[in-house]
Design a protein around this motif. Sequence first.
Motif, PDB file in Angstrom:
ATOM      1  N   LEU A  73      41.042  49.746  45.350  1.00  0.00           N
ATOM      2  CA  LEU A  73      40.624  48.488  45.953  1.00  0.00           C
ATOM      3  C   LEU A  73      41.797  47.516  45.935  1.00  0.00           C
ATOM      4  N   THR A  74      41.655  46.416  46.633  1.00  0.00           N
ATOM      5  CA  THR A  74      42.668  45.369  46.549  1.00  0.00           C
ATOM      6  C   THR A  74      42.413  44.529  45.296  1.00  0.00           C
ATOM      7  N   GLU A  75      43.457  43.850  44.835  1.00  0.00           N
ATOM      8  CA  GLU A  75      43.290  42.967  43.679  1.00  0.00           C
ATOM      9  C   GLU A  75      42.275  41.872  43.983  1.00  0.00           C
ATOM     10  N   ARG A  76      42.309  41.349  45.182  1.00  0.00           N
ATOM     11  CA  ARG A  76      41.372  40.296  45.572  1.00  0.00           C
ATOM     12  C   ARG A  76      39.933  40.800  45.526  1.00  0.00           C
ATOM     13  N   ALA A  77      39.699  42.010  45.985  1.00  0.00           N
ATOM     14  CA  ALA A  77      38.350  42.591  45.936  1.00  0.00           C
ATOM     15  C   ALA A  77      37.889  42.718  44.485  1.00  0.00           C
ATOM     16  N   VAL A  78      38.771  43.168  43.599  1.00  0.00           N
ATOM     17  CA  VAL A  78      38.426  43.302  42.184  1.00  0.00           C
ATOM     18  C   VAL A  78      38.113  41.932  41.587  1.00  0.00           C
ATOM     19  N   GLN A  79      38.895  40.924  41.938  1.00  0.00           N
ATOM     20  CA  GLN A  79      38.626  39.572  41.438  1.00  0.00           C
ATOM     21  C   GLN A  79      37.252  39.083  41.875  1.00  0.00           C
ATOM     22  N   ARG A  80      36.889  39.325  43.133  1.00  0.00           N
ATOM     23  CA  ARG A  80      35.556  38.921  43.621  1.00  0.00           C
ATOM     24  C   ARG A  80      34.454  39.677  42.894  1.00  0.00           C
ATOM     25  N   ILE A  81      34.666  40.967  42.664  1.00  0.00           N
ATOM     26  CA  ILE A  81      33.663  41.775  41.969  1.00  0.00           C
ATOM     27  C   ILE A  81      33.493  41.286  40.533  1.00  0.00           C
ATOM     28  N   ILE A  82      34.588  40.967  39.866  1.00  0.00           N
ATOM     29  CA  ILE A  82      34.503  40.453  38.494  1.00  0.00           C
ATOM     30  C   ILE A  82      33.720  39.143  38.469  1.00  0.00           C
ATOM     31  N   VAL A  83      33.965  38.259  39.437  1.00  0.00           N
ATOM     32  CA  VAL A  83      33.206  37.006  39.530  1.00  0.00           C
ATOM     33  C   VAL A  83      31.716  37.316  39.709  1.00  0.00           C
ATOM     34  N   LEU A 109      29.046  40.790  32.590  1.00  0.00           N
ATOM     35  CA  LEU A 109      30.408  40.786  32.082  1.00  0.00           C
ATOM     36  C   LEU A 109      30.755  39.383  31.608  1.00  0.00           C
ATOM     37  N   THR A 110      31.542  39.312  30.536  1.00  0.00           N
ATOM     38  CA  THR A 110      32.139  38.051  30.100  1.00  0.00           C
ATOM     39  C   THR A 110      33.622  38.315  29.873  1.00  0.00           C
ATOM     40  N   HIS A 111      34.378  37.245  29.739  1.00  0.00           N
ATOM     41  CA  HIS A 111      35.793  37.435  29.433  1.00  0.00           C
ATOM     42  C   HIS A 111      36.279  36.292  28.559  1.00  0.00           C
ATOM     43  N   CYS A 112      37.351  36.571  27.856  1.00  0.00           N
ATOM     44  CA  CYS A 112      38.038  35.518  27.111  1.00  0.00           C
ATOM     45  C   CYS A 112      39.521  35.669  27.385  1.00  0.00           C
ATOM     46  N   ARG A 113      40.192  34.570  27.322  1.00  0.00           N
ATOM     47  CA  ARG A 113      41.628  34.546  27.590  1.00  0.00           C
ATOM     48  C   ARG A 113      42.351  35.009  26.333  1.00  0.00           C
ATOM     49  N   ARG A 114      43.276  35.931  26.483  1.00  0.00           N
ATOM     50  CA  ARG A 114      44.103  36.375  25.374  1.00  0.00           C
ATOM     51  C   ARG A 114      45.540  36.417  25.865  1.00  0.00           C
ATOM     52  N   GLY A 115      46.326  35.463  25.402  1.00  0.00           N
ATOM     53  CA  GLY A 115      47.700  35.368  25.892  1.00  0.00           C
ATOM     54  C   GLY A 115      47.701  35.013  27.362  1.00  0.00           C
ATOM     55  N   ARG A 116      48.410  35.790  28.144  1.00  0.00           N
ATOM     56  CA  ARG A 116      48.474  35.546  29.590  1.00  0.00           C
ATOM     57  C   ARG A 116      47.429  36.333  30.362  1.00  0.00           C
ATOM     58  N   GLY A 117      46.639  37.138  29.674  1.00  0.00           N
ATOM     59  CA  GLY A 117      45.649  37.965  30.357  1.00  0.00           C
ATOM     60  C   GLY A 117      44.242  37.701  29.875  1.00  0.00           C
ATOM     61  N   ASN A 118      43.328  38.467  30.393  1.00  0.00           N
ATOM     62  CA  ASN A 118      41.918  38.392  30.010  1.00  0.00           C
ATOM     63  C   ASN A 118      41.510  39.652  29.276  1.00  0.00           C
ATOM     64  N   VAL A 119      40.559  39.489  28.370  1.00  0.00           N
ATOM     65  CA  VAL A 119      39.899  40.626  27.746  1.00  0.00           C
ATOM     66  C   VAL A 119      38.431  40.507  28.138  1.00  0.00           C
ATOM     67  N   TYR A 120      37.905  41.580  28.697  1.00  0.00           N
ATOM     68  CA  TYR A 120      36.537  41.577  29.211  1.00  0.00           C
ATOM     69  C   TYR A 120      35.594  42.211  28.208  1.00  0.00           C
ATOM     70  N   HIS A 121      34.341  41.795  28.299  1.00  0.00           N
ATOM     71  CA  HIS A 121      33.288  42.371  27.464  1.00  0.00           C
ATOM     72  C   HIS A 121      32.102  42.680  28.370  1.00  0.00           C
ATOM     73  N   VAL A 122      31.707  43.943  28.396  1.00  0.00           N
ATOM     74  CA  VAL A 122      30.537  44.352  29.172  1.00  0.00           C
ATOM     75  C   VAL A 122      29.299  44.044  28.344  1.00  0.00           C
ATOM     76  N   VAL A 123      28.366  43.313  28.931  1.00  0.00           N
ATOM     77  CA  VAL A 123      27.114  42.973  28.264  1.00  0.00           C
ATOM     78  C   VAL A 123      26.173  44.152  28.482  1.00  0.00           C
ATOM     79  N   GLU A 124      26.200  45.095  27.549  1.00  0.00           N
ATOM     80  CA  GLU A 124      25.532  46.380  27.752  1.00  0.00           C
ATOM     81  C   GLU A 124      24.006  46.303  27.714  1.00  0.00           C
ATOM     82  N   LEU A 183      30.068  40.063  38.807  1.00  0.00           N
ATOM     83  CA  LEU A 183      29.543  40.667  37.580  1.00  0.00           C
ATOM     84  C   LEU A 183      29.346  39.620  36.489  1.00  0.00           C
ATOM     85  N   GLU A 184      30.267  38.660  36.403  1.00  0.00           N
ATOM     86  CA  GLU A 184      30.108  37.590  35.414  1.00  0.00           C
ATOM     87  C   GLU A 184      28.942  36.675  35.777  1.00  0.00           C
TER      88      GLU A 184
END
Length: 103
Positions: A45-55, A63-78, A57-58
Motif C-alpha cells: 500500500l502507499t504510506e498515505r493509505a496506511v496513515q488513513r487506515i491507522i486513523v 488501535l492506540t499509539h504513543c509517541r516514542r522518540g521520533r516514532g510511534n508505538v502502537y497497541h492493538v486493543v485485542e 482503526l484508532e
Amino acid sequence: METAPQPGPGPGSGWTFLTNHARVLVQISRDPGSRTRDIAGRCLLTERAVQRIIVDLEAAGYLTHCRRGRGNVYHVVEGTVLRHPADSGAAVADLLALLNDPA
C-alpha cells in the motif's frame, strides 16, 4: 505434465480474503514499533493509505499509539470485537491469533 490449478483467485480477479485494514492491523500486531513506510511496504500500500487506515482503526477503538522518540508505538486493543454483524462475538485477538500462527 499438467499442473493442478492453484487455489484462490486468479490474476486480475479483483478480490482477496483480507481487507487492507486487516492487513495493516496484522502487521502492527507483529511489530508494534513499525514505521508507516515499513507497514506500507509489507502490505503493498502507499504510506498515505496506511496513515488513513491507522486513523480509521484508532477512531474505531481497535488501535492506540504513543509517541516514542521520533516514532510511534502502537497497541492493538485485542478485546474489541469485529465490526460486521456476521462476525459478531469474534474478537480482534482471535483473528490476530489465527493470522499470526506460524503453523
